[in-house]
Write a protein that holds these residues in place. Structure first.
Motif, mmCIF file in Angstrom:
data_model
loop_
_atom_site.group_PDB
_atom_site.id
_atom_site.type_symbol
_atom_site.label_atom_id
_atom_site.label_comp_id
_atom_site.label_asym_id
_atom_site.label_seq_id
_atom_site.Cartn_x
_atom_site.Cartn_y
_atom_site.Cartn_z
ATOM 1 N N PHE A 5 39.970 -24.689 10.039
ATOM 2 C CA PHE A 5 39.149 -24.112 8.998
ATOM 3 C C PHE A 5 39.468 -24.959 7.633
ATOM 4 O O PHE A 5 40.565 -24.817 7.072
ATOM 5 N N LYS A 6 38.620 -25.796 7.295
ATOM 6 C CA LYS A 6 38.642 -26.513 6.192
ATOM 7 C C LYS A 6 38.337 -25.669 4.918
ATOM 8 O O LYS A 6 37.190 -25.121 5.058
ATOM 9 N N VAL A 7 39.277 -25.641 3.998
ATOM 10 C CA VAL A 7 38.803 -24.888 2.493
ATOM 11 C C VAL A 7 37.621 -25.284 2.021
ATOM 12 O O VAL A 7 36.661 -24.474 1.615
ATOM 13 N N SER A 8 37.280 -26.664 2.148
ATOM 14 C CA SER A 8 36.006 -27.168 1.531
ATOM 15 C C SER A 8 34.730 -26.659 1.851
ATOM 16 O O SER A 8 33.936 -26.429 1.371
ATOM 17 N N ASP A 9 34.721 -26.567 3.757
ATOM 18 C CA ASP A 9 33.729 -26.050 4.165
ATOM 19 C C ASP A 9 33.665 -24.571 3.972
ATOM 20 O O ASP A 9 32.409 -24.240 3.886
ATOM 21 N N LEU A 18 30.602 -15.825 5.365
ATOM 22 C CA LEU A 18 31.925 -16.044 5.502
ATOM 23 C C LEU A 18 32.410 -14.437 6.298
ATOM 24 O O LEU A 18 33.233 -14.390 6.904
ATOM 25 N N GLU A 19 31.475 -13.488 5.990
ATOM 26 C CA GLU A 19 31.747 -12.199 6.609
ATOM 27 C C GLU A 19 31.618 -12.252 7.943
ATOM 28 O O GLU A 19 32.387 -11.639 8.756
ATOM 29 N N LYS A 20 30.551 -12.842 8.361
ATOM 30 C CA LYS A 20 30.384 -12.887 9.641
ATOM 31 C C LYS A 20 31.458 -13.885 10.535
ATOM 32 O O LYS A 20 32.173 -13.407 11.514
ATOM 33 N N GLN A 21 32.109 -14.994 9.991
ATOM 34 C CA GLN A 21 33.033 -15.446 10.470
ATOM 35 C C GLN A 21 34.194 -14.827 10.488
ATOM 36 O O GLN A 21 35.184 -14.908 11.382
ATOM 37 N N ILE A 54 41.620 -16.671 8.946
ATOM 38 C CA ILE A 54 41.548 -15.084 8.551
ATOM 39 C C ILE A 54 42.004 -15.233 6.757
ATOM 40 O O ILE A 54 41.173 -14.666 6.198
ATOM 41 N N ALA A 55 43.094 -15.541 6.820
ATOM 42 C CA ALA A 55 43.804 -15.707 5.497
ATOM 43 C C ALA A 55 43.026 -16.693 4.504
ATOM 44 O O ALA A 55 42.729 -16.217 3.282
ATOM 45 N N LYS A 56 42.651 -17.531 4.777
ATOM 46 C CA LYS A 56 41.762 -18.592 4.019
ATOM 47 C C LYS A 56 40.573 -17.941 3.699
ATOM 48 O O LYS A 56 39.973 -18.001 2.420
ATOM 49 N N ILE A 57 39.624 -17.183 4.670
ATOM 50 C CA ILE A 57 38.829 -16.698 4.154
ATOM 51 C C ILE A 57 38.740 -15.450 3.312
ATOM 52 O O ILE A 57 38.079 -15.475 2.313
ATOM 53 N N LYS A 58 39.657 -14.574 3.462
ATOM 54 C CA LYS A 58 40.263 -13.621 2.456
ATOM 55 C C LYS A 58 40.580 -14.191 1.070
ATOM 56 O O LYS A 58 40.293 -13.507 0.240
ATOM 57 N N THR A 59 41.121 -15.215 1.167
ATOM 58 C CA THR A 59 41.649 -15.861 -0.066
ATOM 59 C C THR A 59 40.379 -16.320 -0.877
ATOM 60 O O THR A 59 40.302 -15.951 -2.228
ATOM 61 N N ILE A 60 39.327 -16.882 -0.125
ATOM 62 C CA ILE A 60 38.135 -17.295 -0.805
ATOM 63 C C ILE A 60 37.260 -15.827 -1.492
ATOM 64 O O ILE A 60 36.809 -16.267 -2.501
ATOM 65 N N ASN A 62 38.639 -13.158 -2.502
ATOM 66 C CA ASN A 62 39.070 -12.912 -3.405
ATOM 67 C C ASN A 62 38.844 -13.694 -4.945
ATOM 68 O O ASN A 62 38.837 -12.892 -5.793
ATOM 69 N N GLU A 63 38.893 -14.618 -4.617
ATOM 70 C CA GLU A 63 38.461 -15.726 -5.680
ATOM 71 C C GLU A 63 37.283 -15.768 -6.276
ATOM 72 O O GLU A 63 37.052 -15.679 -7.407
ATOM 73 N N ARG A 64 36.335 -15.279 -5.296
ATOM 74 C CA ARG A 64 34.787 -14.971 -5.841
ATOM 75 C C ARG A 64 34.846 -13.799 -6.446
ATOM 76 O O ARG A 64 34.051 -13.707 -7.403
ATOM 77 N N ILE A 65 35.527 -12.599 -5.942
ATOM 78 C CA ILE A 65 35.303 -11.445 -6.533
ATOM 79 C C ILE A 65 36.079 -11.546 -7.981
ATOM 80 O O ILE A 65 35.607 -10.876 -8.894
ATOM 81 N N ASN A 66 37.229 -12.034 -8.189
ATOM 82 C CA ASN A 66 37.875 -12.153 -9.507
ATOM 83 C C ASN A 66 37.011 -12.851 -10.395
ATOM 84 O O ASN A 66 37.169 -13.056 -11.618
ATOM 85 N N LYS A 67 36.194 -13.932 -9.931
ATOM 86 C CA LYS A 67 35.677 -14.639 -10.725
ATOM 87 C C LYS A 67 34.353 -13.909 -11.462
ATOM 88 O O LYS A 67 33.812 -14.455 -12.727
ATOM 89 N N GLU A 68 33.829 -12.998 -10.732
ATOM 90 C CA GLU A 68 32.770 -12.152 -11.319
ATOM 91 C C GLU A 68 33.217 -11.300 -12.698
ATOM 92 O O GLU A 68 34.026 -11.022 -12.822
#
Length: 68
Positions: A5-9, A18-21, A54-60, A62-68
């Protein structure tokens, strides 16, 4: 099933992808845990890989939620 799981991808994907994955990985994690408890698990490293994915996806998320 993704080998890594590459973070850039993951960052380039939309929220619904992301939710489906994340859902797929959660199901795979359950199946791996079930196989491990029955002694049928052959690739034990896959459990760690899935947990990290799973941890990487959850981190992303949270980053998107906090950015809004």
């Amino acid at each position: 099933i993704m080998p890594s799981f590459k973070v850039s991808d993951l960052r380039s994907k939309k929220i619904d992808e992301l939710e489906k994955q994340l859902d797929d990985l959660s199901k795979e994690k359950f199946n791996l845990r079930f196989q491990a408890s029955n002694g049928q698990l052959t690739n034990t490293g896959r459990v760690k890989e899935v947990r990290k994915g799973i941890a990487k996806i959850k981190t992303i998320f949270n980053e998107r939620i906090n950015k809004e």
